[in-house]
Design a protein around this motif. Structure first.
Motif, PDB file in Angstrom:
ATOM      1  N   UNK A 100       0.858  -1.185   0.000  1.00 31.47           N
ATOM      2  CA  UNK A 100       0.000   0.000   0.000  1.00 31.47           C
ATOM      3  C   UNK A 100       0.901   1.245   0.000  1.00 31.47           C
ATOM      4  N   UNK A 101       0.629   2.189  -0.931  1.00 30.08           N
ATOM      5  CA  UNK A 101       1.442   3.407  -1.032  1.00 30.08           C
ATOM      6  C   UNK A 101       0.602   4.621  -0.643  1.00 30.08           C
ATOM      7  N   UNK A 102       1.174   5.451   0.242  1.00 32.13           N
ATOM      8  CA  UNK A 102       0.485   6.656   0.700  1.00 32.13           C
ATOM      9  C   UNK A 102       1.328   7.874   0.361  1.00 32.13           C
ATOM     10  N   UNK A 103       0.704   8.898  -0.249  1.00 30.67           N
ATOM     11  CA  UNK A 103       1.413  10.162  -0.489  1.00 30.67           C
ATOM     12  C   UNK A 103       0.867  11.219   0.458  1.00 30.67           C
ATOM     13  N   UNK A 104       1.768  12.096   0.914  1.00 32.69           N
ATOM     14  CA  UNK A 104       1.460  13.076   1.959  1.00 32.69           C
ATOM     15  C   UNK A 104       1.889  14.451   1.469  1.00 32.69           C
ATOM     16  N   UNK A 105       0.966  15.439   1.635  1.00 37.10           N
ATOM     17  CA  UNK A 105       1.345  16.811   1.309  1.00 37.10           C
ATOM     18  C   UNK A 105       0.683  17.790   2.262  1.00 37.10           C
ATOM     19  N   UNK A 106       1.483  18.574   2.970  1.00 34.68           N
ATOM     20  CA  UNK A 106       0.957  19.679   3.783  1.00 34.68           C
ATOM     21  C   UNK A 106       1.990  20.801   3.706  1.00 34.68           C
ATOM     22  N   UNK A 107       1.541  22.022   3.412  1.00 38.87           N
ATOM     23  CA  UNK A 107       2.507  23.118   3.221  1.00 38.87           C
ATOM     24  C   UNK A 107       3.351  23.462   4.445  1.00 38.87           C
ATOM     25  N   UNK A 108       2.843  23.161   5.640  1.00 31.66           N
ATOM     26  CA  UNK A 108       3.588  23.616   6.831  1.00 31.66           C
ATOM     27  C   UNK A 108       3.844  22.526   7.875  1.00 31.66           C
ATOM     28  N   UNK A 109       3.135  21.424   7.817  1.00 38.43           N
ATOM     29  CA  UNK A 109       3.305  20.397   8.859  1.00 38.43           C
ATOM     30  C   UNK A 109       4.722  19.830   8.836  1.00 38.43           C
ATOM     31  N   UNK A 110       5.120  19.212   9.968  1.00 37.69           N
ATOM     32  CA  UNK A 110       6.431  18.565  10.106  1.00 37.69           C
ATOM     33  C   UNK A 110       6.382  17.217   9.385  1.00 37.69           C
ATOM     34  N   UNK A 111       6.904  17.177   8.163  1.00 35.47           N
ATOM     35  CA  UNK A 111       6.824  15.950   7.346  1.00 35.47           C
ATOM     36  C   UNK A 111       7.404  14.735   8.069  1.00 35.47           C
ATOM     37  N   UNK A 112       8.560  14.913   8.688  1.00 39.04           N
ATOM     38  CA  UNK A 112       9.239  13.772   9.330  1.00 39.04           C
ATOM     39  C   UNK A 112       8.356  13.195  10.440  1.00 39.04           C
ATOM     40  N   UNK A 113       7.735  14.098  11.223  1.00 38.84           N
ATOM     41  CA  UNK A 113       6.881  13.618  12.316  1.00 38.84           C
ATOM     42  C   UNK A 113       5.732  12.812  11.753  1.00 38.84           C
ATOM     43  N   UNK A 114       5.083  13.366  10.737  1.00 38.78           N
ATOM     44  CA  UNK A 114       3.910  12.699  10.167  1.00 38.78           C
ATOM     45  C   UNK A 114       4.294  11.349   9.562  1.00 38.78           C
ATOM     46  N   UNK A 115       5.396  11.316   8.799  1.00 42.29           N
ATOM     47  CA  UNK A 115       5.773  10.052   8.157  1.00 42.29           C
ATOM     48  C   UNK A 115       6.129   8.994   9.194  1.00 42.29           C
TER      49      UNK A 115
END
Ligand SMILES: NC(=O)C1=CN([C@@H]2O[C@H](COP(=O)(O)OP(=O)(O)OC[C@H]3O[C@@H](n4cnc5c(N)ncnc54)[C@H](OP(=O)(O)O)[C@@H]3O)[C@@H](O)[C@H]2O)C=CC1
Ligand SMILES: O=C(O)C(=O)CO
Length: 313
Positions: A1-16
């Motif tokens: 299963x592949x998930x793509x993530x995009x948020x202009x300001x969120x902490x990408x590393x934390x979310x991933x």
């Protein structure tokens, strides 16, 4: 299963990191411009058009907030923004209801105890007790009786305020008078002392808080806008404040954000302002909800939070 993530300001590393912990079998990546690799789910906030265009194979798109207007309001001009037939989910509560309760209760009590008037007296070094308001003079009217509106109603009822709500469909909440539909809006407004806006931004609700509406509120009314800036006709609000129809307003959201420096709202003595912080996305609660929903979708089970694209929320 592949998930793509995009948020202009969120902490990408934390979310991933935390998405991977909650969905160990998934491969989660931050979407970058030019990434056309397959994906099963997309987690987005204010996504660029190219991110989702043509991705009919997506099983679902998750908006990383409660309001989905940033996506739906652009569909007319960018139909590819959301692939046809792909379900859109939003965040229902996930820690936002508590924040809305904190904001609404604190501000209603601030006005109920006349702390705004005492602040004004302080400017004149005036020591003067004022007549107390009574709860039955302080009916709270909540525009939008949804996930957040219902929790705000609950918390204000707990303080003994009369509470009514307005929505498209009738609600049967204990001790809260429910008004439903356009034809009951005037009755809802009549007698409302504190108007709290928790509507979604849709073509029907844009500019709803205008002079005609404000004039129907009880004398000495207050406005608490916790939803979207486009609900309020800002010049009408200023006029109502300057002509005494409205006693005060607290605004968390604006037509243009950040609020432009030249806006008269900044300088109005009876307007309080917060920078769209009434209820922020709580990452862990959001991730838990998204993981639960993805697992339910993978198992073909029922889910909550799917947006009705026709009604706009
Ligand atoms: N400032 C901030 O930080 C935040 C702002 N928000 C805003 O709060 C809004 C509400 O969130 P949430 O409670 O989760 O949303 P919900 O979708 O759960 O609730 C929306 C409510 O509005 C009612 N409604 C929608 N359209 C109309 C209409 N045309 N006439 C009358 N009532 C209508 C719905 O009626 P019915 O129940 O009959 O369907 C429902 O009661 C979000 O859309 C967002 O804009 C959210 C989070 C943070
Ligand atoms: O979740 C939403 O709709 C918000 O406005 C959060 O900022």
């Amino acid at each position: 299963m592949d998930i793509i993530f995009y948020h202009p300001t969120f902490d990408n590393a934390y979310w991933l990191t935390h998405l991977q912990q909650h969905l160990p079998e998934a491969r989660v990546r931050v979407w970058q411009p030019g990434d056309n690799q397959p994906a099963d789910y997309a987690l987005v906030w204010h996504p660029p058009v190219e991110m989702l265009a043509g991705r009919q194979s997506l099983k679902a798109v998750f908006a990383l907030g409660a309001g989905v207007d940033a996506i739906l309001s652009r569909l007319k001009t960018h139909p590819d923004l959301l692939p046809q037939g792909v379900p859109l989910y939003r965040l229902e509560d996930t820690g936002m209801a508590r924040q809305m309760q904190e904001y609404a209760v604190s501000q209603v009590l601030h006005w109920f105890r006349r702390f705004d008037d005492y602040q004004a007296q302080k400017q004149q070094a005036q020591w003067q007790p004022l007549d107390e308001y009574q709860p039955d003079q302080f009916t709270i009217g909540i525009l939008g009786a949804g996930v957040l509106g219902s929790k705000v109603a609950e918390s204000l009822r707990a303080w003994g305020f009369p509470v009514c709500c307005w929505s498209r469909s009738r609600k049967a909440w204990p001790e809260v008078q429910s008004f439903a539909g356009q034809h009951e809006l005037d009755a809802f407004l009549h007698g409302t002392r504190v108007l709290i806006n928790l509507l979604p931004n849709t073509p029907e609700t844009e500019n709803i808080i205008n002079r005609a509406l404000l004039d129907k509120l009880a004398d000495g009314a207050y406005l608490l806008n916790l939803a979207r800036g486009v609900h309020v006709v800002e010049q009408d609000l200023l006029d109502a404040l300057n002509e005494g129809t409205l006693k005060a307003a607290m605004l968390d959201v604006f037509r243009q954000e950040p609020l432009p420096q030249e806006s008269d709202l900044w300088r109005h003595p009876r307007v309080a302002i917060t920078p769209h912080v009434a209820a922020v996305t709580r990452p862990l609660e959001a991730i838990r909800y998204i993981a639960e929903t993805i697992n339910a979708l993978e198992r073909g089970e029922a889910t909550r939070g799917q947006v009705d694209l026709a009604r706009g929320y």
